[in-house]
Scaffold this active site. Structure first.
Site, PDB file in Angstrom:
ATOM      1  N   GLY A  23      85.832  57.719  40.776  1.00  0.00           N
ATOM      2  CA  GLY A  23      87.143  57.795  41.529  1.00  0.00           C
ATOM      3  C   GLY A  23      88.228  57.254  40.673  1.00  0.00           C
ATOM      4  O   GLY A  23      88.346  57.655  39.464  1.00  0.00           O
ATOM      5  N   SER A  24      89.334  56.935  41.378  1.00  0.00           N
ATOM      6  CA  SER A  24      90.400  56.336  40.867  1.00  0.00           C
ATOM      7  C   SER A  24      90.290  55.519  39.666  1.00  0.00           C
ATOM      8  O   SER A  24      89.399  54.448  39.748  1.00  0.00           O
ATOM      9  CB  SER A  24      91.112  55.780  41.999  1.00  0.00           C
ATOM     10  N   SER A  25      91.294  55.473  38.835  1.00  0.00           N
ATOM     11  CA  SER A  25      91.481  54.552  37.712  1.00  0.00           C
ATOM     12  C   SER A  25      91.708  53.127  38.235  1.00  0.00           C
ATOM     13  O   SER A  25      91.776  52.342  37.283  1.00  0.00           O
ATOM     14  CB  SER A  25      92.118  55.083  36.704  1.00  0.00           C
ATOM     15  N   THR A  26      92.291  53.254  39.358  1.00  0.00           N
ATOM     16  CA  THR A  26      92.717  52.001  40.044  1.00  0.00           C
ATOM     17  C   THR A  26      91.710  50.812  40.166  1.00  0.00           C
ATOM     18  O   THR A  26      92.054  49.808  40.614  1.00  0.00           O
ATOM     19  CB  THR A  26      93.605  52.328  41.282  1.00  0.00           C
ATOM     20  N   THR A  27      90.532  51.688  40.102  1.00  0.00           N
ATOM     21  CA  THR A  27      89.241  50.431  39.932  1.00  0.00           C
ATOM     22  C   THR A  27      89.631  49.297  39.100  1.00  0.00           C
ATOM     23  O   THR A  27      89.253  48.132  39.365  1.00  0.00           O
ATOM     24  CB  THR A  27      88.127  51.443  39.566  1.00  0.00           C
TER      25      THR A  27
END
Lengths: 145, 125
Positions: free
Chosen positions: A64-68
């Protein structure tokens, strides 16, 4: 059962010790990890509701998101991050969080890639000690410390 | 509540939505929210497809989404969306239930004030 030594590849080298928390399902930290509590909150994930803070989290890769990366970085700052992360390949999102945490907070955590067969043999509850060269000492769950 | 556009409803989606809602009106009990970007809204306005969507009762919020900003009224417990991203993350981040449907399903549900889904698209062929 005796302990064993697993040879891992350090993506971000470091030392850590803790209890293994193992999942075979990828995890997005954004929307999947509460950095206030260190709890996995993705309701679709088998570890939903489990606290990973201070444990050695074995998760094959992020999804999913690179905001990981940002959520994991916040968790390091808050003291709610896993003590280390074990993966099956070089996961750039996890590694970046550890590298930036080192720069921003002087705190990093080891990110170690394992051979798929070694990863598959990990069990939750085992006591793991990670060395700087990426080798991991494993003592089985329930064993004497 | 129907929510479209995670994170941002595109001009192509505005163009697909407009004929579905033209001349119709969402049920007053249903909130119909679209999250989009300033640019996409301007393009939709220029293309003439924004007016029927607003007349339908849609509310448009720009440059953020329901997952990144706390904008959901507390009484909202169930969302209907055509966005897999909203559908995946909303139960964990917003503690809501989710109904997933096509764009046409979302519109029809908003009109009728109850979940309407064309189940044929889910059937194995």
């Amino acid at each position: 059962m005796a302990g064993r030594v697993i040879a891992g590849r350090p993506i971000v080298a470091g030392e850590a010790e803790g209890e293994a928390l193992v999942t075979h399902d990828a995890l997005s930290f954004w929307g999947g990890y509460d950095f206030h509590t260190g709890e996995i909150i993705d309701k679709h994930h088998p570890l939903a509701g489990v606290r990973a803070a201070g444990r050695i989290l074995a998760v094959p890769f992020s999804k999913g998101s690179s905001t990981t990366t940002a959520v994991l970085l916040e968790a390091v700052r808050a003291g709610t991050a896993p003590a280390a992360i074990l993966t099956t390949g070089a996961d750039a999102f996890f590694a970046l969080a550890s590298i930036v945490a080192d720069v921003m907070y002087g705190k990093s955590f080891p990110v170690i890639a394992l051979e798929p067969g070694d990863f598959a043999s990990l069990v939750t509850g085992a006591r793991l000690t990670i060395r700087r060269d990426g080798t991991i000492d494993e003592r089985p769950p329930g064993g004497r410390c | 509540m129907v929510i479209l556009g995670s994170p941002h409803f595109s001009i192509a989606e505005f163009k697909r939505l407009a004929p579905l809602v033209a001349g119709r009106r969402a049920d007053e009990r249903v909130k119909f929210l679209i999250t989009s970007s300033r640019l996409m809204k301007e393009l939709a306005d220029e293309a003439g497809v924004l007016a029927p969507i607003v007349a339908f009762g849609a509310q448009i919020t720009l440059d953020t989404c329901i997952l990144a900003s706390p904008m959901l009224p507390p009484e909202i417990k169930t969302l209907m969306t055509n966005s897999p991203k909203y559908a995946y993350y909303a139960p964990s981040l917003l503690n809501t239930r989710v109904t997933f449907g096509s764009l046409a399903d979302c519109v029809q549900s908003a009109i009728e004030g109850r979940v309407v889904r064309n189940e044929s698209v889910w059937q194995a062929v």
